[in-house]
Design a protein around this motif. Sequence first.
Motif, PDB file in Angstrom:
ATOM      1  N   UNK A  95       0.788  -1.225   0.000  1.00  0.00           N
ATOM      2  CA  UNK A  95       0.000   0.000   0.000  1.00  0.00           C
ATOM      3  C   UNK A  95       0.826   1.285   0.000  1.00  0.00           C
ATOM      4  N   UNK A  96       1.945   1.302   0.708  1.00  0.00           N
ATOM      5  CA  UNK A  96       2.769   2.513   0.722  1.00  0.00           C
ATOM      6  C   UNK A  96       3.557   2.701  -0.575  1.00  0.00           C
ATOM      7  N   UNK A  97       3.564   1.676  -1.425  1.00  0.00           N
ATOM      8  CA  UNK A  97       4.124   1.807  -2.766  1.00  0.00           C
ATOM      9  C   UNK A  97       5.622   1.904  -2.870  1.00  0.00           C
ATOM     10  N   UNK A  98       6.343   1.421  -1.875  1.00  0.00           N
ATOM     11  CA  UNK A  98       7.800   1.472  -1.933  1.00  0.00           C
ATOM     12  C   UNK A  98       8.386   0.333  -1.113  1.00  0.00           C
ATOM     13  N   UNK A  99       9.611  -0.055  -1.448  1.00  0.00           N
ATOM     14  CA  UNK A  99      10.315  -1.048  -0.641  1.00  0.00           C
ATOM     15  C   UNK A  99      10.786  -0.402   0.660  1.00  0.00           C
ATOM     16  N   UNK A 100      10.964  -1.221   1.677  1.00  0.00           N
ATOM     17  CA  UNK A 100      11.519  -0.735   2.925  1.00  0.00           C
ATOM     18  C   UNK A 100      13.031  -0.734   2.873  1.00  0.00           C
ATOM     19  N   UNK A 101      13.620  -0.190   3.916  1.00  0.00           N
ATOM     20  CA  UNK A 101      15.075  -0.132   4.033  1.00  0.00           C
ATOM     21  C   UNK A 101      15.485  -0.862   5.308  1.00  0.00           C
ATOM     22  N   UNK A 102      16.702  -1.367   5.325  1.00  0.00           N
ATOM     23  CA  UNK A 102      17.191  -2.069   6.517  1.00  0.00           C
ATOM     24  C   UNK A 102      17.115  -1.192   7.759  1.00  0.00           C
ATOM     25  N   UNK A 103      17.242   0.112   7.573  1.00  0.00           N
ATOM     26  CA  UNK A 103      17.160   1.032   8.706  1.00  0.00           C
ATOM     27  C   UNK A 103      15.778   0.992   9.346  1.00  0.00           C
ATOM     28  N   UNK A 104      14.735   0.731   8.541  1.00  0.00           N
ATOM     29  CA  UNK A 104      13.384   0.628   9.091  1.00  0.00           C
ATOM     30  C   UNK A 104      13.291  -0.522  10.095  1.00  0.00           C
ATOM     31  N   UNK A 105      13.964  -1.618   9.799  1.00  0.00           N
ATOM     32  CA  UNK A 105      13.982  -2.762  10.713  1.00  0.00           C
ATOM     33  C   UNK A 105      14.836  -2.439  11.936  1.00  0.00           C
ATOM     34  N   UNK A 106      15.963  -1.772  11.707  1.00  0.00           N
ATOM     35  CA  UNK A 106      16.846  -1.404  12.816  1.00  0.00           C
ATOM     36  C   UNK A 106      16.147  -0.465  13.788  1.00  0.00           C
ATOM     37  N   UNK A 107      15.351   0.459  13.265  1.00  0.00           N
ATOM     38  CA  UNK A 107      14.610   1.384  14.131  1.00  0.00           C
ATOM     39  C   UNK A 107      13.632   0.625  15.025  1.00  0.00           C
ATOM     40  N   UNK A 108      12.941  -0.350  14.435  1.00  0.00           N
ATOM     41  CA  UNK A 108      11.981  -1.151  15.193  1.00  0.00           C
ATOM     42  C   UNK A 108      12.696  -1.993  16.246  1.00  0.00           C
ATOM     43  N   UNK A 109      13.827  -2.570  15.866  1.00  0.00           N
ATOM     44  CA  UNK A 109      14.592  -3.392  16.805  1.00  0.00           C
ATOM     45  C   UNK A 109      15.099  -2.561  17.978  1.00  0.00           C
ATOM     46  N   UNK A 110      15.570  -1.350  17.699  1.00  0.00           N
ATOM     47  CA  UNK A 110      16.080  -0.483  18.767  1.00  0.00           C
ATOM     48  C   UNK A 110      14.971  -0.145  19.759  1.00  0.00           C
ATOM     49  N   UNK A 111      13.785   0.106  19.249  1.00  0.00           N
ATOM     50  CA  UNK A 111      12.651   0.383  20.124  1.00  0.00           C
ATOM     51  C   UNK A 111      12.315  -0.830  20.994  1.00  0.00           C
TER      52      UNK A 111
END
Length: 248
Positions: free
Chosen positions: A210-226
């Motif tokens: 739906x957001x129309x773009x691939x994610x980035x590894x940083x998106x996963x890193x941000x979630x992991x840090x939280x």
Amino acid sequence: MSRLTGRTAVITGAGRGIGKAIAERFAAEGAKVAIISRTEANSNATAEAINTAHPGAAKGYAVDVSDSAATAALGKQVLADFGSVDILVNNAGVTRDGLALRMSDEDWDVVLDTNLKGAFNLVKAFQRSILKSKTGRILNVASVIGLIGNAGQCNYAASKAGLIGFSKSLAREFAGRAVTVNAIAPGFIVTDMTNELNDQQKEGVLKQIPLGTFGDAVDIANTAAFLASDEARYITGQVIAVDGGMVM
């Protein structure tokens, strides 16, 4: 950023991609990080890059996570080097894609042994230290494929679905010691795998997001840090999809 100051994290599959991004983010948040990869070249390269920005924060190790004995020995070495471990991120994973009708025993076993048994091996290696920690965290990197399945990936889907069940069960077992266990389910993230897709394949995948773009590894890193921080102390046994809305 200092949410993880004073903590030590072990991150598998950290020689590149998502694991590397998580390791870099954790170090930026103040953690000491043990970088685990199948090869010394990759783990040491990530550790050196981190130490350039955060001197003394990282050390690299090489192990095949599917090897129980080797992983147990690695655990002893990491604990000897760092003293204790507070956070474990099981990110190591492989694919051996193919239709179920043609899939060999080897292709099934390699994927399940690395993606699922590997996580079990790492938990066994560090669970005592994590259970003693006042801020114990276990994060298992699953996949949206473990939630919805995918033709040609029955072995990979089974391993990631198993990792989700493993996470929920561990969350119940470890909750009494205030250790949280959660799974992150990435969608299509820009990695070596997505770079191999042709334009037509990429267009087909993007239509599912739906957001129309691939994610980035940083998106996963941000979630992991939280999830590794005190901010997520009341979250356990959950699967957090980071997928641009692909799975709702």
